[in-house]
Design a protein around this motif. Structure first.
Motif, PDB file in Angstrom:
ATOM      1  N   VAL A  92       0.844  -1.197   0.000  1.00 24.50           N
ATOM      2  CA  VAL A  92       0.000   0.000   0.000  1.00 24.50           C
ATOM      3  C   VAL A  92       0.877   1.244   0.000  1.00 24.50           C
ATOM      4  O   VAL A  92       1.781   1.387   0.824  1.00 24.50           O
ATOM      5  CB  VAL A  92      -0.933   0.010   1.230  1.00 24.50           C
ATOM      6  CG1 VAL A  92      -1.787   1.275   1.232  1.00 24.50           C
ATOM      7  CG2 VAL A  92      -1.827  -1.228   1.228  1.00 24.50           C
ATOM      8  N   LEU A  93       0.605   2.121  -0.950  1.00 25.41           N
ATOM      9  CA  LEU A  93       1.308   3.396  -1.039  1.00 25.41           C
ATOM     10  C   LEU A  93       0.628   4.407  -0.136  1.00 25.41           C
ATOM     11  O   LEU A  93      -0.586   4.629  -0.239  1.00 25.41           O
ATOM     12  CB  LEU A  93       1.310   3.888  -2.487  1.00 25.41           C
ATOM     13  CG  LEU A  93       2.017   5.221  -2.778  1.00 25.41           C
ATOM     14  CD1 LEU A  93       3.497   5.144  -2.447  1.00 25.41           C
ATOM     15  CD2 LEU A  93       1.812   5.613  -4.247  1.00 25.41           C
ATOM     16  N   LEU A  94       1.400   5.031   0.756  1.00 27.01           N
ATOM     17  CA  LEU A  94       0.872   5.987   1.732  1.00 27.01           C
ATOM     18  C   LEU A  94       1.568   7.336   1.524  1.00 27.01           C
ATOM     19  O   LEU A  94       2.795   7.429   1.631  1.00 27.01           O
ATOM     20  CB  LEU A  94       1.124   5.492   3.160  1.00 27.01           C
ATOM     21  CG  LEU A  94       0.638   4.068   3.491  1.00 27.01           C
ATOM     22  CD1 LEU A  94       1.179   3.635   4.847  1.00 27.01           C
ATOM     23  CD2 LEU A  94      -0.881   4.018   3.476  1.00 27.01           C
ATOM     24  N   ILE A  95       0.793   8.375   1.237  1.00 23.95           N
ATOM     25  CA  ILE A  95       1.377   9.685   0.958  1.00 23.95           C
ATOM     26  C   ILE A  95       0.684  10.748   1.790  1.00 23.95           C
ATOM     27  O   ILE A  95      -0.551  10.846   1.797  1.00 23.95           O
ATOM     28  CB  ILE A  95       1.243  10.050  -0.534  1.00 23.95           C
ATOM     29  CG1 ILE A  95       1.925   8.995  -1.409  1.00 23.95           C
ATOM     30  CG2 ILE A  95       1.849  11.428  -0.802  1.00 23.95           C
ATOM     31  CD1 ILE A  95       1.745   9.246  -2.897  1.00 23.95           C
ATOM     32  N   ASN A  96       1.484  11.553   2.469  1.00 21.87           N
ATOM     33  CA  ASN A  96       0.989  12.742   3.164  1.00 21.87           C
ATOM     34  C   ASN A  96       1.417  13.968   2.382  1.00 21.87           C
ATOM     35  O   ASN A  96       2.593  14.093   2.008  1.00 21.87           O
ATOM     36  CB  ASN A  96       1.564  12.818   4.585  1.00 21.87           C
ATOM     37  CG  ASN A  96       0.530  12.417   5.626  1.00 21.87           C
ATOM     38  OD1 ASN A  96      -0.626  12.797   5.541  1.00 21.87           O
ATOM     39  ND2 ASN A  96       0.957  11.637   6.604  1.00 21.87           N
ATOM     40  N   SER A  97       0.491  14.878   2.134  1.00 23.14           N
ATOM     41  CA  SER A  97       0.809  16.066   1.358  1.00 23.14           C
ATOM     42  C   SER A  97       0.134  17.294   1.965  1.00 23.14           C
ATOM     43  O   SER A  97      -0.964  17.206   2.506  1.00 23.14           O
ATOM     44  CB  SER A  97       0.353  15.891  -0.094  1.00 23.14           C
ATOM     45  OG  SER A  97       0.520  17.089  -0.831  1.00 23.14           O
ATOM     46  N   THR A  98       0.799  18.438   1.824  1.00 29.85           N
ATOM     47  CA  THR A  98       0.187  19.692   2.243  1.00 29.85           C
ATOM     48  C   THR A  98      -0.692  20.287   1.150  1.00 29.85           C
ATOM     49  O   THR A  98      -1.324  21.313   1.352  1.00 29.85           O
ATOM     50  CB  THR A  98       1.273  20.719   2.628  1.00 29.85           C
ATOM     51  OG1 THR A  98       2.145  20.921   1.512  1.00 29.85           O
ATOM     52  CG2 THR A  98       2.083  20.248   3.823  1.00 29.85           C
ATOM     53  N   LEU A 157       2.319  30.166   1.347  1.00 33.08           N
ATOM     54  CA  LEU A 157       1.762  28.903   1.802  1.00 33.08           C
ATOM     55  C   LEU A 157       2.584  27.747   1.268  1.00 33.08           C
ATOM     56  O   LEU A 157       3.064  27.787   0.137  1.00 33.08           O
ATOM     57  CB  LEU A 157       0.308  28.767   1.334  1.00 33.08           C
ATOM     58  CG  LEU A 157      -0.663  29.838   1.823  1.00 33.08           C
ATOM     59  CD1 LEU A 157      -2.040  29.580   1.238  1.00 33.08           C
ATOM     60  CD2 LEU A 157      -0.734  29.842   3.346  1.00 33.08           C
ATOM     61  N   ARG A 158       2.719  26.712   2.061  1.00 31.08           N
ATOM     62  CA  ARG A 158       3.467  25.538   1.626  1.00 31.08           C
ATOM     63  C   ARG A 158       2.549  24.612   0.840  1.00 31.08           C
ATOM     64  O   ARG A 158       1.377  24.452   1.151  1.00 31.08           O
ATOM     65  CB  ARG A 158       4.065  24.798   2.819  1.00 31.08           C
ATOM     66  CG  ARG A 158       4.765  23.505   2.428  1.00 31.08           C
ATOM     67  CD  ARG A 158       5.448  22.829   3.598  1.00 31.08           C
ATOM     68  NE  ARG A 158       5.889  21.505   3.225  1.00 31.08           N
ATOM     69  CZ  ARG A 158       6.980  21.241   2.518  1.00 31.08           C
ATOM     70  NH1 ARG A 158       7.738  22.246   2.119  1.00 31.08           N
ATOM     71  NH2 ARG A 158       7.328  20.006   2.216  1.00 31.08           N
ATOM     72  N   ALA A 159       3.110  24.003  -0.203  1.00 30.20           N
ATOM     73  CA  ALA A 159       2.390  22.985  -0.963  1.00 30.20           C
ATOM     74  C   ALA A 159       3.398  21.919  -1.375  1.00 30.20           C
ATOM     75  O   ALA A 159       4.498  22.233  -1.825  1.00 30.20           O
ATOM     76  CB  ALA A 159       1.720  23.581  -2.195  1.00 30.20           C
ATOM     77  N   GLY A 160       3.022  20.666  -1.203  1.00 28.20           N
ATOM     78  CA  GLY A 160       3.923  19.592  -1.603  1.00 28.20           C
ATOM     79  C   GLY A 160       3.888  18.417  -0.655  1.00 28.20           C
ATOM     80  O   GLY A 160       3.103  18.359   0.293  1.00 28.20           O
ATOM     81  N   LEU A 161       4.760  17.474  -0.916  1.00 27.39           N
ATOM     82  CA  LEU A 161       4.787  16.220  -0.171  1.00 27.39           C
ATOM     83  C   LEU A 161       5.402  16.386   1.211  1.00 27.39           C
ATOM     84  O   LEU A 161       6.335  17.179   1.402  1.00 27.39           O
ATOM     85  CB  LEU A 161       5.563  15.160  -0.955  1.00 27.39           C
ATOM     86  CG  LEU A 161       5.037  14.810  -2.349  1.00 27.39           C
ATOM     87  CD1 LEU A 161       5.937  13.769  -3.011  1.00 27.39           C
ATOM     88  CD2 LEU A 161       3.605  14.314  -2.271  1.00 27.39           C
ATOM     89  N   ILE A 162       4.879  15.602   2.159  1.00 29.19           N
ATOM     90  CA  ILE A 162       5.452  15.511   3.505  1.00 29.19           C
ATOM     91  C   ILE A 162       6.136  14.168   3.693  1.00 29.19           C
ATOM     92  O   ILE A 162       7.258  14.088   4.181  1.00 29.19           O
ATOM     93  CB  ILE A 162       4.363  15.690   4.579  1.00 29.19           C
ATOM     94  CG1 ILE A 162       3.694  17.052   4.449  1.00 29.19           C
ATOM     95  CG2 ILE A 162       4.953  15.514   5.977  1.00 29.19           C
ATOM     96  CD1 ILE A 162       2.505  17.227   5.376  1.00 29.19           C
ATOM     97  N   SER A 163       5.463  13.098   3.278  1.00 36.29           N
ATOM     98  CA  SER A 163       6.040  11.759   3.417  1.00 36.29           C
ATOM     99  C   SER A 163       5.474  10.837   2.354  1.00 36.29           C
ATOM    100  O   SER A 163       4.343  10.998   1.900  1.00 36.29           O
ATOM    101  CB  SER A 163       5.758  11.187   4.810  1.00 36.29           C
ATOM    102  OG  SER A 163       4.366  10.941   4.986  1.00 36.29           O
ATOM    103  N   VAL A 164       6.300   9.861   1.964  1.00 35.72           N
ATOM    104  CA  VAL A 164       5.887   8.800   1.041  1.00 35.72           C
ATOM    105  C   VAL A 164       6.399   7.477   1.606  1.00 35.72           C
ATOM    106  O   VAL A 164       7.597   7.306   1.822  1.00 35.72           O
ATOM    107  CB  VAL A 164       6.453   9.017  -0.375  1.00 35.72           C
ATOM    108  CG1 VAL A 164       6.086   7.831  -1.284  1.00 35.72           C
ATOM    109  CG2 VAL A 164       5.937  10.320  -0.982  1.00 35.72           C
ATOM    110  N   LYS A 165       5.478   6.553   1.845  1.00 33.33           N
ATOM    111  CA  LYS A 165       5.836   5.262   2.422  1.00 33.33           C
ATOM    112  C   LYS A 165       5.136   4.139   1.662  1.00 33.33           C
ATOM    113  O   LYS A 165       4.108   4.350   1.019  1.00 33.33           O
ATOM    114  CB  LYS A 165       5.437   5.206   3.903  1.00 33.33           C
ATOM    115  CG  LYS A 165       6.081   6.288   4.757  1.00 33.33           C
ATOM    116  CD  LYS A 165       5.595   6.213   6.201  1.00 33.33           C
ATOM    117  CE  LYS A 165       6.213   7.323   7.044  1.00 33.33           C
ATOM    118  NZ  LYS A 165       5.749   7.263   8.462  1.00 33.33           N
TER     119      LYS A 165
END
Length: 241
Positions: A92-98, A157-165
């Protein structure tokens, strides 16, 4: 804008033709830069585009010195003893993004889209992905959109990835967040200027009578031909329709 004087031909029924060009997912040619971890979309693209490719495959100019020849390095390697390969399950691909949105691809295949919304741009993306034995590539097309909540402070403002697992390996969850990611600013169709006459005519299009439904990363040019008149319209479809 469509000419208000455009009229349907009296020579018969209007016929529709689609000229289609499909991009490959990920980076074409050499990366703009390679960086450990993630960057901010807004500060990186600097209003030149809404798109930023992130990929786990790095392309470097070949030591042979031949123009257009590259060597590749992958950071996702799946051993043959992984249990998910034996039992038919999927990691499972898990992505956190702003924010603001992304389209995910694995080995060139579209896997899904994650988005925030007008009042809350951060989001979490979770999706099973098909990994194969050996080398694998994850390509993420991250994008920004104008949000009404940003106001005059959009650039701050921030935009983009925080983590990819990736969850589901024998050794547990693999965190790719601190890996070396390759970046490409914009998409290939923008660089080729497909929306302009010279750019449109510089590539080979595939003609079809049906709209390109369910095809990610597709540039369709729609030609309405009443008699000998022609109206060209071009856009880019980045997600399945």
């Amino acid at each position: 804008m469509i000419d208000e004087n455009l009229q349907q031909s009296n020579k018969g029924a209007v016929t529709f033709k689609w000229d289609v060009l499909k991009e490959n997912a990920g980076i074409w040619g050499e990366a703009d830069f390679v960086k450990t971890g993630f960057v901010d979309l807004i500060n990186t693209t600097k209003d030149t585009t809404d798109y930023l490719w992130h990929t786990t495959r790095s392309a470097f100019a070949s030591s042979s010195g031949n123009v257009g020849e590259f060597r590749f390095q992958y950071i996702i390697y799946v051993g043959e003893n992984e249990e998910f390969l034996k039992n038919g399950s999927k990691p499972v691909l898990l992505i956190n993004s702003t924010g603001h949105a992304l389209h995910a691809f694995v080995n060139q295949e579209y896997q899904g889209t994650g988005t925030g919304n007008g009042t809350h741009s951060p989001f979490f993306f979770k999706n099973p992905i098909p990994l194969r034995p050996g080398k694998n590539e994850i390509a993420l097309l991250c994008l920004t959109v104008g949000l009404p909540t940003a106001g005059p402070f959009y650039d701050f403002l921030r935009a983009g990835l925080i983590s990819v697992k990736i969850k589901g390996f024998n050794n547990g969850t693999v965190d790719l967040s601190s890996s070396a990611w390759s970046y490409k600013i914009g998409v290939q169709g923008e660089q080729l200027k497909l929306y302009q006459g010279d750019g449109w005519s510089s590539v080979k299009w595939t003609t079809t009578s049906e709209p390109p439904k369910g095809q990610a990363l597709t540039w369709p040019s729609w030609m309405l031909r009443p008699g000998m008149n022609q109206l060209d319209w071009i856009c880019c479809i980045w997600e399945r329709v």
